[in-house]
Design a protein around this motif. Sequence first.
Motif, mmCIF file in Angstrom:
data_model
loop_
_atom_site.group_PDB
_atom_site.id
_atom_site.type_symbol
_atom_site.label_atom_id
_atom_site.label_comp_id
_atom_site.label_asym_id
_atom_site.label_seq_id
_atom_site.Cartn_x
_atom_site.Cartn_y
_atom_site.Cartn_z
ATOM 1 N N ALA A 1 -1.105 -3.934 26.396
ATOM 2 C CA ALA A 1 -0.281 -4.296 25.471
ATOM 3 C C ALA A 1 0.917 -5.207 25.840
ATOM 4 O O ALA A 1 1.323 -6.210 25.188
ATOM 5 N N LEU B 1 -0.803 -8.657 26.865
ATOM 6 C CA LEU B 1 -1.085 -9.429 25.573
ATOM 7 C C LEU B 1 0.087 -10.136 25.029
ATOM 8 O O LEU B 1 0.132 -11.285 24.715
ATOM 9 N N LEU B 2 1.266 -9.391 24.851
ATOM 10 C CA LEU B 2 2.214 -9.992 24.399
ATOM 11 C C LEU B 2 2.935 -10.929 25.166
ATOM 12 O O LEU B 2 3.341 -12.088 24.585
ATOM 13 N N THR C 1 0.596 -14.220 24.814
ATOM 14 C CA THR C 1 0.613 -14.808 23.338
ATOM 15 C C THR C 1 2.128 -15.340 22.896
ATOM 16 O O THR C 1 2.187 -16.295 22.117
ATOM 17 N N GLU D 1 3.699 -13.347 21.081
ATOM 18 C CA GLU D 1 3.802 -12.975 19.630
ATOM 19 C C GLU D 1 4.847 -11.937 19.486
ATOM 20 O O GLU D 1 5.138 -11.123 20.428
ATOM 21 N N PRO E 1 5.674 -8.320 18.553
ATOM 22 C CA PRO E 1 4.799 -6.952 18.627
ATOM 23 C C PRO E 1 4.281 -6.645 17.353
ATOM 24 O O PRO E 1 3.147 -6.308 17.149
ATOM 25 N N ALA F 1 1.269 -8.658 16.294
ATOM 26 C CA ALA F 1 0.055 -8.076 17.197
ATOM 27 C C ALA F 1 -0.443 -7.002 16.600
ATOM 28 O O ALA F 1 -1.603 -6.640 16.871
ATOM 29 N N LYS G 1 -2.836 -7.141 13.559
ATOM 30 C CA LYS G 1 -4.248 -7.453 13.883
ATOM 31 C C LYS G 1 -4.937 -6.379 14.270
ATOM 32 O O LYS G 1 -6.289 -6.302 14.278
#
Length: 260
Positions: free
Chosen positions: A209, A212-213, A216, A218, A220, A223, A226
């Motif tokens: 997690a 990934l953040l 990207t 993004e 939270p 995300a 998604k």
Amino acid sequence: MKITVIGAGAMGGSTVEGMLNSNVFHADSLTVADPCQETLDRFAKKGVSVTSDNRVAAEGADVVMVVVKPWLVQTVLEGIKDVFDDRRQLLVVVAAGISSQQVKTWMDKSALSAFLVIPNIAIAQLASMTFIVPVDATEEQTAKVKAIFDELGQSIVTEERLLPAGTTLASCGIAYAMRYIRAAVEGGVELGFKAKDAEQIVEQTVKGAVELLQATGEHPEAAIDKVTTPGGVTIKGLNEMEHAGFTSAVIRGLKAGAKS
């Protein structure tokens, strides 16, 4: 650059371990001062210079890090102030709740360049989130100190008024994150996994997690959207956590830590 760390307890020891684990700092440029002989022996075996005398440790350093419990900071600073050269050396104080005015008073220096710094224990793994507050320091000095802590994770230069918030968000926050991990592991055991397997699953999931953040950029919630399908298991689980006050509990915990 010669760095002295006065106090090699949990945070001080983790800081030294982080430096030794990096590719930038070398054991022969580090000095550890601590009253515990066992601690000194441990770092001496790794090639670090060690001493039980804070004054001796402070004299030869370019950067002096005082990493002790808050109630010991005054004693340590008053003990080294006579050998500290404020024209040449930088002082880093790592202790929660200590103000810049206290540091100035205890050091009794007219032109002191110092830093209030709060890392977390992930510094040993080069993964700390560190807050840095310059105290009458130049941009060049601040850049030098920030470079040190950027090698030990990530750092942010901030205002002194935000240091309590930073402490609860990142220094205390690592414990809050670990409490979530513990809870999720216990849930995994209840769901049927062996404890060790549940721990591996949860740790990798949390790591994924975060990565990934970071990759990207993004938010939270974007995300989360998604992986939440209408009527799906993810949204059901999230809503149950919210019904139990998950977000509110996290925010209240952070605010409680900042007040103390």
